[in-house]
Design a protein around this motif. Structure first.
Motif, PDB file in Angstrom:
ATOM      1  N   ASP A 146      22.146 -66.096 -27.631  1.00 31.99           N
ATOM      2  CA  ASP A 146      23.071 -65.377 -26.575  1.00 31.99           C
ATOM      3  C   ASP A 146      22.163 -64.251 -26.099  1.00 31.99           C
ATOM      4  OD1 ASP A 146      25.491 -66.207 -27.527  1.00 31.99           O
ATOM      5  OD2 ASP A 146      25.738 -64.622 -29.321  1.00 31.99           O
ATOM      6  N   VAL A 147      20.967 -63.916 -26.489  1.00 31.14           N
ATOM      7  CA  VAL A 147      20.057 -63.184 -25.927  1.00 31.14           C
ATOM      8  C   VAL A 147      19.177 -64.016 -24.818  1.00 31.14           C
ATOM      9  CG1 VAL A 147      18.008 -61.766 -26.119  1.00 31.14           C
ATOM     10  CG2 VAL A 147      19.710 -61.539 -27.783  1.00 31.14           C
ATOM     11  N   VAL A 148      18.896 -65.255 -25.267  1.00 33.09           N
ATOM     12  CA  VAL A 148      18.225 -65.918 -24.196  1.00 33.09           C
ATOM     13  C   VAL A 148      19.079 -66.218 -22.907  1.00 33.09           C
ATOM     14  CG1 VAL A 148      17.421 -68.516 -23.842  1.00 33.09           C
ATOM     15  CG2 VAL A 148      16.730 -67.211 -26.070  1.00 33.09           C
ATOM     16  N   TYR A 149      20.397 -66.460 -23.094  1.00 36.63           N
ATOM     17  CA  TYR A 149      21.222 -66.906 -22.009  1.00 36.63           C
ATOM     18  C   TYR A 149      21.922 -65.713 -21.517  1.00 36.63           C
ATOM     19  CZ  TYR A 149      19.612 -71.469 -22.836  1.00 36.63           C
ATOM     20  OH  TYR A 149      19.129 -72.809 -23.098  1.00 36.63           O
ATOM     21  N   GLY A 150      21.885 -64.527 -22.184  1.00 32.36           N
ATOM     22  CA  GLY A 150      22.649 -63.336 -21.771  1.00 32.36           C
ATOM     23  C   GLY A 150      21.905 -62.406 -20.738  1.00 32.36           C
ATOM     24  N   THR A 151      22.627 -61.342 -20.402  1.00 30.90           N
ATOM     25  CA  THR A 151      21.898 -60.377 -19.570  1.00 30.90           C
ATOM     26  C   THR A 151      20.614 -59.713 -20.137  1.00 30.90           C
ATOM     27  OG1 THR A 151      24.264 -59.620 -18.661  1.00 30.90           O
ATOM     28  CG2 THR A 151      22.362 -58.372 -18.072  1.00 30.90           C
ATOM     29  N   PRO A 152      19.456 -59.992 -19.475  1.00 32.55           N
ATOM     30  CA  PRO A 152      18.238 -59.462 -19.928  1.00 32.55           C
ATOM     31  C   PRO A 152      18.062 -57.957 -20.081  1.00 32.55           C
ATOM     32  CG  PRO A 152      17.856 -60.753 -17.760  1.00 32.55           C
ATOM     33  CD  PRO A 152      19.479 -60.414 -17.980  1.00 32.55           C
ATOM     34  N   ILE A 153      17.752 -57.658 -21.112  1.00 34.88           N
ATOM     35  CA  ILE A 153      17.575 -56.136 -21.422  1.00 34.88           C
ATOM     36  C   ILE A 153      15.976 -55.899 -20.921  1.00 34.88           C
ATOM     37  CG2 ILE A 153      17.282 -54.400 -23.100  1.00 34.88           C
ATOM     38  CD1 ILE A 153      19.003 -56.394 -25.146  1.00 34.88           C
ATOM     39  N   LEU A 154      15.937 -55.017 -19.819  1.00 30.99           N
ATOM     40  CA  LEU A 154      14.699 -54.758 -19.201  1.00 30.99           C
ATOM     41  C   LEU A 154      14.239 -53.212 -19.766  1.00 30.99           C
ATOM     42  CD1 LEU A 154      15.768 -55.833 -15.535  1.00 30.99           C
ATOM     43  CD2 LEU A 154      14.557 -57.102 -17.560  1.00 30.99           C
ATOM     44  N   GLU A 155      13.048 -53.173 -20.170  1.00 37.12           N
ATOM     45  CA  GLU A 155      12.426 -52.096 -20.340  1.00 37.12           C
ATOM     46  C   GLU A 155      11.339 -51.627 -19.707  1.00 37.12           C
ATOM     47  OE1 GLU A 155      13.404 -53.017 -25.144  1.00 37.12           O
ATOM     48  OE2 GLU A 155      11.591 -51.833 -24.643  1.00 37.12           O
ATOM     49  N   ARG A 156      11.382 -50.327 -19.253  1.00 43.04           N
ATOM     50  CA  ARG A 156      10.256 -49.899 -17.974  1.00 43.04           C
ATOM     51  C   ARG A 156       8.782 -49.831 -19.098  1.00 43.04           C
ATOM     52  NH1 ARG A 156      12.659 -46.890 -14.030  1.00 43.04           N
ATOM     53  NH2 ARG A 156      10.446 -45.965 -13.675  1.00 43.04           N
ATOM     54  N   ASP A 157       7.802 -50.167 -18.417  1.00 50.77           N
ATOM     55  CA  ASP A 157       6.632 -49.747 -18.938  1.00 50.77           C
ATOM     56  C   ASP A 157       6.313 -48.335 -19.097  1.00 50.77           C
ATOM     57  OD1 ASP A 157       5.760 -52.654 -18.696  1.00 50.77           O
ATOM     58  OD2 ASP A 157       4.714 -52.363 -16.684  1.00 50.77           O
ATOM     59  N   ASP A 158       5.447 -48.272 -20.293  1.00 53.06           N
ATOM     60  CA  ASP A 158       5.282 -46.629 -20.566  1.00 53.06           C
ATOM     61  C   ASP A 158       4.379 -46.452 -19.468  1.00 53.06           C
ATOM     62  OD1 ASP A 158       6.549 -46.783 -22.803  1.00 53.06           O
ATOM     63  OD2 ASP A 158       4.871 -47.008 -24.066  1.00 53.06           O
ATOM     64  N   LEU A 159       3.225 -46.852 -19.258  1.00 60.09           N
ATOM     65  CA  LEU A 159       2.074 -46.287 -18.331  1.00 60.09           C
ATOM     66  C   LEU A 159       2.277 -47.127 -17.212  1.00 60.09           C
ATOM     67  CD1 LEU A 159       0.079 -44.401 -17.792  1.00 60.09           C
ATOM     68  CD2 LEU A 159      -1.552 -45.870 -19.158  1.00 60.09           C
ATOM     69  N   VAL A 160       2.414 -46.468 -15.936  1.00 61.37           N
ATOM     70  CA  VAL A 160       2.074 -47.342 -14.701  1.00 61.37           C
ATOM     71  C   VAL A 160       0.922 -46.636 -13.955  1.00 61.37           C
ATOM     72  CG1 VAL A 160       3.285 -47.958 -12.531  1.00 61.37           C
ATOM     73  CG2 VAL A 160       4.623 -47.668 -14.611  1.00 61.37           C
ATOM     74  N   PRO A 161      -0.039 -47.401 -13.819  1.00 63.27           N
ATOM     75  CA  PRO A 161      -1.492 -46.874 -13.246  1.00 63.27           C
ATOM     76  C   PRO A 161      -1.232 -46.323 -11.708  1.00 63.27           C
ATOM     77  CG  PRO A 161      -1.630 -49.194 -13.495  1.00 63.27           C
ATOM     78  CD  PRO A 161      -0.185 -48.881 -13.967  1.00 63.27           C
ATOM     79  N   ALA A 162      -0.062 -46.692 -10.984  1.00 67.52           N
ATOM     80  CA  ALA A 162      -0.355 -46.425  -9.460  1.00 67.52           C
ATOM     81  C   ALA A 162       1.065 -46.721  -8.798  1.00 67.52           C
ATOM     82  CB  ALA A 162      -1.361 -47.441  -8.619  1.00 67.52           C
ATOM     83  N   SER A 163       1.328 -45.990  -7.834  1.00 71.53           N
ATOM     84  CA  SER A 163       2.766 -46.176  -7.133  1.00 71.53           C
ATOM     85  C   SER A 163       2.883 -47.416  -6.465  1.00 71.53           C
ATOM     86  CB  SER A 163       2.868 -45.002  -6.415  1.00 71.53           C
ATOM     87  OG  SER A 163       2.807 -43.866  -6.788  1.00 71.53           O
ATOM     88  N   PRO A 164       4.248 -47.973  -6.712  1.00 66.18           N
ATOM     89  CA  PRO A 164       4.455 -49.181  -5.952  1.00 66.18           C
ATOM     90  C   PRO A 164       4.762 -48.495  -4.483  1.00 66.18           C
ATOM     91  CG  PRO A 164       5.846 -48.945  -8.020  1.00 66.18           C
ATOM     92  CD  PRO A 164       5.262 -47.756  -7.734  1.00 66.18           C
ATOM     93  N   PRO A 165       4.793 -49.769  -3.550  1.00 63.91           N
ATOM     94  CA  PRO A 165       4.789 -49.229  -2.085  1.00 63.91           C
ATOM     95  C   PRO A 165       6.285 -48.978  -1.766  1.00 63.91           C
ATOM     96  CG  PRO A 165       4.702 -51.640  -2.328  1.00 63.91           C
ATOM     97  CD  PRO A 165       4.474 -51.087  -3.852  1.00 63.91           C
ATOM     98  N   GLY A 166       6.547 -48.328  -0.863  1.00 63.77           N
ATOM     99  CA  GLY A 166       7.698 -47.968  -0.171  1.00 63.77           C
ATOM    100  C   GLY A 166       8.526 -46.894  -0.850  1.00 63.77           C
ATOM    101  N   LEU A 167       7.888 -46.110  -1.790  1.00 69.30           N
ATOM    102  CA  LEU A 167       8.577 -45.033  -2.665  1.00 69.30           C
ATOM    103  C   LEU A 167       8.284 -43.637  -1.979  1.00 69.30           C
ATOM    104  CD1 LEU A 167       8.305 -46.387  -6.308  1.00 69.30           C
ATOM    105  CD2 LEU A 167      10.252 -46.451  -4.457  1.00 69.30           C
ATOM    106  N   PRO A 168       8.953 -42.644  -2.018  1.00 70.48           N
ATOM    107  CA  PRO A 168       9.013 -41.247  -1.830  1.00 70.48           C
ATOM    108  C   PRO A 168       7.453 -40.962  -2.596  1.00 70.48           C
ATOM    109  CG  PRO A 168      11.043 -41.343  -2.328  1.00 70.48           C
ATOM    110  CD  PRO A 168      10.490 -42.934  -2.706  1.00 70.48           C
TER     111      PRO A 168
END
Length: 418
Positions: A169-191
């Motif tokens: 049910d988990v394999v074929y269900g809606t993915p549970i997405l969790e944010r990374d704790d630590l992000v070293p740099a800003s992704p492009p295109g954000l304020p």
């Protein structure tokens, strides 16, 4: 990719930078079939008051000395796998174990919550926990060049025994997405972080007005969590640039001590009632957290309190779109702040400290912003850490009031003061 952050049903959201010791505690939970003979919740609850003070405690006067940092093996008996860390980092490490397995003190320490407990005794689960600490340390050392990649939470996820088989049910269900704790740099295109923070400062009343706040004092009540900690009288004192004290007194419960967290700009203390250790000085990650909480009590200092500010992917809290900014503090501490995209106001701050077996998250949620002298301040908040969660409601906040320097001192000296 946009993540959804689920908010607790009782989560209420706070006065910037206000935190303190345990008054409400997390209820133990189990999800594996190995745990079938569990005490009922009512019997378990007294032990929960002990989670925040940590097992193995001696109650030694060493815990209240103001000399060199007190190490775990100096304050507690029979420390083997966690030597060389401060008392507050040891407490946090116990919280990681508790949170990762869904345990409370009584499940590793027989008779916890009673006067018959022997914290130093080697129970089977305590011996296993010691082996697991050594195992995690060895995995990170031998396979990840010492970086802390594997922790208790990596496998356990709230269970006493990790799941070993994928559920379809988990394999074929809606993915549970969790944010990374630590992000070293800003992704492009954000304020930029400056844009988001400037919008926040303007929403509060403007940078010029905020810079004029030199102190504030607040009063209110503790709401508590899970049946614990409610009905207390709350006092909050903050003085720029980095002093803060929060006191909860239970005046209708004779003999019950106050819960106090204090930070005077250099030294921090925690005092909690009904705990083994009672009162101790901060020297590890919690000292860094106390400093950050005190600094962020005055939002105009945000850009100075955190360095290497970067914007993270947007998120959602309670169906509200939020902009996310992360920054670094001292000694590998970092914090992530969530700002309401519509109002610009801060809804959540999560700061992360360090321990030998994983990061120590502390989350503060803020709401009920009200005008105080032309400045918007949150009057309702929750403070969540690995050993519990509390909700608080302020009813009065006064700006730029004189505050005795002694208010930020050692907790035992504060209870007798008006």
């Amino acid at each position: 990719m946009r993540m959804i952050i689920g908010a607790s049903a009782i989560a209420v959201v706070c006065l910037v930078g206000v935190t303190w010791g345990a008054t409400g505690s997390r209820i133990s939970r189990h999800s594996s079939m190995a745990s079938v003979n569990q005490p009922d919740q009512a019997k378990r609850r007294p032990a929960l008051w002990l989670v925040a003070s940590g097992p193995f405690a001696l109650g030694s006067d060493q815990a209240t000395s103001s000399g060199p940092p007190l190490l775990a093996e100096q304050a507690f008996k029979n420390i083997q796998a966690l030597k060389g860390i401060s008392v507050d980092d040891f407490m946090g490490t116990m919280g990681i174990m508790s949170g990762s397995l869904g345990f409370d003190c009584s499940e590793c320490h027989d008779s916890a919550g009673t006067d018959k407990v022997d914290w130093a005794a080697d129970t089977p689960r305590k011996v296993t926990a010691r082996r697991m600490v050594n195992m995690v340390t060895a995995i990170n050392r031998d396979h990840f060049t010492g970086r802390q990649v594997v922790t208790c939470w990596t496998c356990h996820r709230g269970r006493d025994r990790p799941v070993v088989t994928p559920a379809l049910d988990v394999v074929y269900g809606t993915p549970i997405l969790e944010r990374d704790d630590l992000v070293p740099a800003s992704p492009p295109g954000l304020p930029s972080p400056d844009q988001i923070i400037n919008k926040y400062l303007q929403a509060l009343g403007g940078a010029q007005r905020l810079a004029g706040i030199t102190s504030f004092a607040g009063k209110g009540t503790s709401v508590g969590f899970g049946g614990f900690g409610g009905g207390g009288a709350v006092q909050i004192y903050s003085k720029a640039p980095d002093q803060r004290t929060a006191i909860i007194e239970f005046k209708d419960a004779p003999g019950r001590d106050a819960s106090i967290r204090s930070y005077d700009g250099k030294t921090g203390w925690i005092k909690t009632p009904l705990t083994v250790l009672g009162e101790y000085q901060l020297n590890g990650s919690e000292l860094d957290g106390a400093r950050l909480d005190a600094q962020l009590s005055f939002p105009a200092q945000l850009k100075q309190a955190l360095t290497n500010l970067r914007t993270l992917d947007p998120a959602t809290i309670d169906d509200r779109e939020v902009d996310v900014v992360q920054g670094n503090g001292p000694r590998r501490l970092f914090a992530t702040l969530y700002f309401d995209r519509q109002t610009g106001l801060l809804l959540r701050m999560v700061r992360y400290g360090n321990s030998p077996i994983g990061r120590l998250p502390t989350q503060i949620d803020y709401s009920d912003y009200r005008d105080v002298g032309g400045i918007k301040m949150p009057f309702r908040f929750t403070f969540a850490w690995l050993d519990g969660r509390d909700a608080f409601q302020l009813n009065d906040v006064q700006l730029n009031v004189p505050i005795d320097a002694a208010k930020f001192g050692r907790p035992t000296s504060l209870e007798s003061r008006p």
